[in-house]
Every structure is written in structure tokens, then in C-alpha cells.
Design an enzyme around this catalytic site. Structure first.
Site, PDB file in Angstrom:
ATOM      1  N   SER A 100      60.455  -3.024 -44.364  1.00  0.00           N
ATOM      2  CA  SER A 100      61.183  -3.891 -45.295  1.00  0.00           C
ATOM      3  C   SER A 100      60.377  -5.130 -45.693  1.00  0.00           C
ATOM      4  O   SER A 100      59.349  -4.999 -46.334  1.00  0.00           O
ATOM      5  CB  SER A 100      62.533  -4.259 -44.678  1.00  0.00           C
ATOM      6  OG  SER A 100      63.298  -5.000 -45.584  1.00  0.00           O
ATOM      7  N   ASP A 241      62.088  -7.006 -52.101  1.00  0.00           N
ATOM      8  CA  ASP A 241      61.399  -7.012 -50.812  1.00  0.00           C
ATOM      9  C   ASP A 241      60.628  -5.691 -50.686  1.00  0.00           C
ATOM     10  O   ASP A 241      60.606  -4.891 -51.626  1.00  0.00           O
ATOM     11  CB  ASP A 241      62.402  -7.226 -49.669  1.00  0.00           C
ATOM     12  CG  ASP A 241      63.318  -6.036 -49.470  1.00  0.00           C
ATOM     13  OD1 ASP A 241      63.682  -5.402 -50.482  1.00  0.00           O
ATOM     14  OD2 ASP A 241      63.652  -5.723 -48.316  1.00  0.00           O
TER      15      ASP A 241
HETATM   16 MG    MG Z   1      64.623  -4.403 -47.202  1.00  0.00          MG
END
Ligand code: MG
Length: 456
Positions: A100, A241
Site C-alpha cells: 500500500s 497511494d
Molecule cells: Mg492502500
């Protein structure tokens, strides 16, 4: 079971993460694959973000699940919500290789259930137990699974989002996209141009060394995006992200849009003219209540973590309730009519619909929202549990909520104290419309914590 967190040993709120070559190795990932395959059947979809270690770790997962007799479909590089969408649609489970927003040297494993949500805590604990006990069910030679490559399936996620909005709704709107060299480079520009927008990109080449900016979108990292928005007269800029389950925005004047305000603005659009429930963790700004009240909606709070939000939304809908919107105050928003996970592509598409419907600018919309002061701090301590109990004692005459950590409410001010899941510290958040009230409550709580830690 969405109201309480269960202690896991290896997996955190967002799967397993670690530094590649240190605690995140192909051996560990192979064992996760073997454990998952041993408790599954059918076909597991495997996807990854753009990290340099992604291919090696995806191969380890595939080897594990196939060795137990499951088939593997490699859907290649794609956003986490795209994998979740595909799994819900046609697979028996999924694994996303991603860390992430963590820096480039990190990677991780996120396990997806057949319904497209992250695996529930109870199942994760079963998986962890198998992993620690090496309790794997290897398939005989004639039962070993096979692999199929299906990198084109990501297109389905793009189409699902585009088809949820009026055709050509983005016509005349310029949007600058910063996928941060991540997998959204494949999806967000396509979504926006299919909605009719004129699209410009920055950091639009997929690259696991993240040459332009780190995977976590920040004001500093998005300076280039902000400049491009202003210079091109774009309606807004959007950044994701590292796995594109979150979307954050820069308005038409180049200002970073604080994520709680992003939540509130999209919440007001999702709730317009409808009565229902909005679901969010206890850590989200009270601005969500202001907006809900205006729309005659209510807010249901959950522990911190998008999986708790998603599962609460599903439970309420199962009880016949009208759940309109959910998500976190970090740009991770959940649209229940689309799917029960955070979806950055759906978030930016909704922003286009919102601005086109209102014929308004993002800066004007944000300017109309109530102003809050939020203070965030952390204090190092190994006595988090004791601190929470003592604080609860000290504030027993005030309104206390223990959904996650300890939340104290005093008038329009509130404070949340939570133990970190990974480090020896407590996190404090305090918020109020009145700056002085926020500062007073913060001083009061931090002094009590310091008194306790000082006496260690
Ligand atoms: Mg993420």
C-alpha cells in the site's frame, strides 16, 4: 463481529507487511500460499502493485496455492480494489501482493475472501495457525493446480466504474492524475477519459522504484501535481497511494484537500435527498456528523480499519438498513452500491460526477464545509493498556466510548487515545470546532498520560 478487534500474530489490520529480504521473503509468502490453499478450493486470483519485489512474491503465492490443488489466475499489476472487484465477480478467493503506502523496500500480502472483502479476523487466525504449525495439505501429482494469465481482466473494473455514471459527465473538465508510479496508471486515466474528461498525468509510468514520489501521498510529494493543476487550469488533481484503494485531491487553486473534508464532501453527495446510515471509524472527524445531520442521516462508528467499516456496512444492509456511504478519513472511501472495499478509482469518478452536477469548483465546495481543529500526537510507552484504563477512570464522569481505544467526548470536543498495533506508543487525536477547547482537552489528556509514563 465487526465491533471488536481480535488479536492476530502475523497479520495486521491490512494484511502482512515487511521489508523485502528481511521479514518479507518468498519463503514466508510461499507458506501463506500453502496455508491459504489448504483451507480453500477452486481458483485464487493473484494480483500485485508495481513494487520491484512483486513478481517474485506473486510467484511464491501461486506456487503455494497450486501445490495444495487450487488453480491460480495471475491478473498481473492492478489496484487492490480492482482485484477485489474481480474476486467478488468470479473467483473463490484472491491475494494481493502490496504494501500500500509503505516505502519501496516494503511489500506485503493481503488475502481477499470470495465476496471481495479482506479476509475476516477469525479466518486469518485459522490461516496463521496453519502457517505456524506447518499444517498444509499438499496435492498429489495429478491434483496440482494450474496457472492462467489474465492481465486483461483489470478492464472490467474500469468499465464497472464508468458505467455507474451518466455518459460523458466529465466533458469539459480537465483532471490531472498522479498515480505515483503505481497500478492506478492503468486505470484512473482510463476511467476519467471514458467519462469524457481531458486527462493529464504526472508520475504516470509504472515503476517500483517510485522515482517521482513515495507511495504515501503527502503535501510535499504532491507539489508537482498541485503546480500542474494550477498551470493547466484543471478542475482538480487526484493522487493515489501505492495500491490505489485511496484517492486524495488537490483543488483548483493547488491546495491539498484534507482527507476528512474529502470524506465530508463526498458524503454530502452520496446522502443527498436520501435517509440512511454513514459508517466510519471512531477516528474520523466529527465533520461527518455535521454533514449527516444536514442530510437527516445518522453515523455508525466502528473500530479503526477499513475491514471493520466494510463488514459493519454489510451487516447493517443484511438487517435491512439503508447504508449510503462509508470509509475512513484518509481518502479510503467505500461506495456500497459498487463494492464493499475502499476504491480510489470510484472515489475520483464520484468527484467528477459531484462537480459536474453542482457546476461548482472543488475549492468552493471545500470552503463551504465546517472548520475543525485536529491535533494528532504520539507518546512512547509500553504501558498502553494500563494508560487506557487509568484515563477511563479519570474521565468516568464524561462521555466515554471504547469501540476502539478510548474516546472521551466533552461538548463538541473529543479525544481518542489508542495503543499502536505495531510500536510501543499511544496515539492521541483531539478535535473541536473551537481551537482553545481542542488544545485544553489535549493538554489535559497528555498531562495525565505523561504523569503515568513518568512514574514508570
Ligand atoms: Mg492502500
Amino acid at each position: 463481529m465487526d465491533s471488536q478487534k481480535v488479536k492476530k500474530r502475523l497479520f495486521g489490520t491490512n494484511g502482512v507487511r515487511g521489508i523485502v529480504g528481511e521479514d518479507m521473503t518468498p519463503e514466508l509468502v510461499l507458506h501463506i500460499g500453502l496455508a491459504l490453499g489448504s483451507m480453500s478450493s477452486g481458483t485464487i486470483a493473484v494480483g500485485r502493485d508495481t513494487r520491484t519485489s512483486g513478481e517474485a512474491l506473486a510467484n511464491a503465492i501461486k506456487a503455494g496455492v497450486m501445490a495444495t490443488g487450487c488453480d491460480a489466475v495471475d491478473v498481473g499489476i492492478l489496484p487492490t480494489p480492482a482485484l477485489q472487484y474481480l474476486v467478488r465477480d468470479e473467483f473463490d478467493g484472491g491475494v494481493m501482493i502490496t504494501a500500500s503506502h509503505n516505502p519501496p523496500e516494503w511489500n506485503g500480502v493481503k488475502v481477499i475472501d470470495a465476496d471481495g472483502t479482506e479476509m475476516a479476523d477469525e479466518q486469518v487466525i485459522v490461516l496463521e495457525q496453519r502457517l505456524f504449525d506447518r499444517d498444509f495439505t499438499g496435492a498429489a501429482w495429478d491434483r496440482v493446480g494450474k496457472e492462467t494469465a489474465a492481465p486483461h481482466l483489470v478492464e472490467r473494473h474500469v468499465r464497472a466504474i464508468v458505467s455507474a455514471f451518466p455518459e460523458g459527465i466529465g466533458a469539459g473538465m480537465t483532471v490531472v492524475v498522479d498515480p505515483g508510479s503505481g497500478p492506478a496508471a492503468l486505470t484512473t486515466p482510463a476511467i476519467l477519459s471514458q467519462m469524457g474528461c481531458r486527462v493529464l498525468t504526472i508520475n504516470g509510468q509504472m515503476d517500483g522504484t517510485f522515482p517521482g514520489r513515495l507511495p504515501e501521498p503527502s503535501v510535499e510529494g504532491l507539489a508537482g501535481l498541485a503546480e500542474l493543476v494550477v498551470n493547466t487550469g484543471a478542475a482538480f488533481g487526484v493522487a493515489h497511494d501505492g495500491d490505489a484503494d485511496r484517492a486524495v485531491f488537490v483543488d483548483d487553486t493547488g491546495q491539498y484537500v484534507e482527507e476528512n473534508k474529502e470524506f465530508a464532501l463526498i458524503e454530502s453527495f452520496a446522502c443527498r435527498g436520501r435517509n440512511g446510515i454513514v459508517v466510519t471509524p471512531v477516528s474520523t472527524s466529527r465533520i461527518v456528523e455535521d454533514v449527516a445531520e444536514r442530510c437527516e442521516c445518522t453515523v455508525q462508528y466502528t473500530p479503526v480499519g477499513s475491514i471493520y467499516v466494510a463488514r459493519c456496512m454489510m451487516r447493517l444492509i443484511g438487517e435491512g438498513k439503508n447504508v449510503l456511504f462509508g470509509g475512513e478519513g484518509n481518502g479510503g472511501l467505500i461506495f456500497p452500491e459498487h463494492q464493499f472495499c475502499r476504491d480510489g478509482g470510484m472515489t475520483v469518478a464520484t468527484m467528477v460526477h459531484l462537480l459536474a452536477s453542482k457546476q461548482s469548483s472543488l475549492s468552493a465546495e471545500i470552503g463551504d464545509l465546517p472548520q475543525y481543529t485536529m491535533i494528532k500526537e504520539k507518546i512512547h510507552t509500553r504501558r498502553a493498556a494500563e494508560i487506557l484504563d487509568r484515563i477511563e477512570d479519570a474521565y468516568r464522569d464524561e462521555s466515554i466510548d471504547r469501540t476502539d481505544g478510548l474516546k472521551v467526548s466533552r461538548g463538541d470536543a473529543w479525544a481518542l487515545v489508542r495503543a499502536s498495533g505495531t510500536e510501543p506508543l499511544v496515539r492521541i487525536m483531539v478535535e473541536s470546532k473551537d481551537k482553545t477547547a481542542a488544545e485544553t482537552l489535549y493538554r489535559d489528556i497528555s498531562r495525565r498520560i505523561m504523569d503515568l509514563t513518568g512514574s514508570a
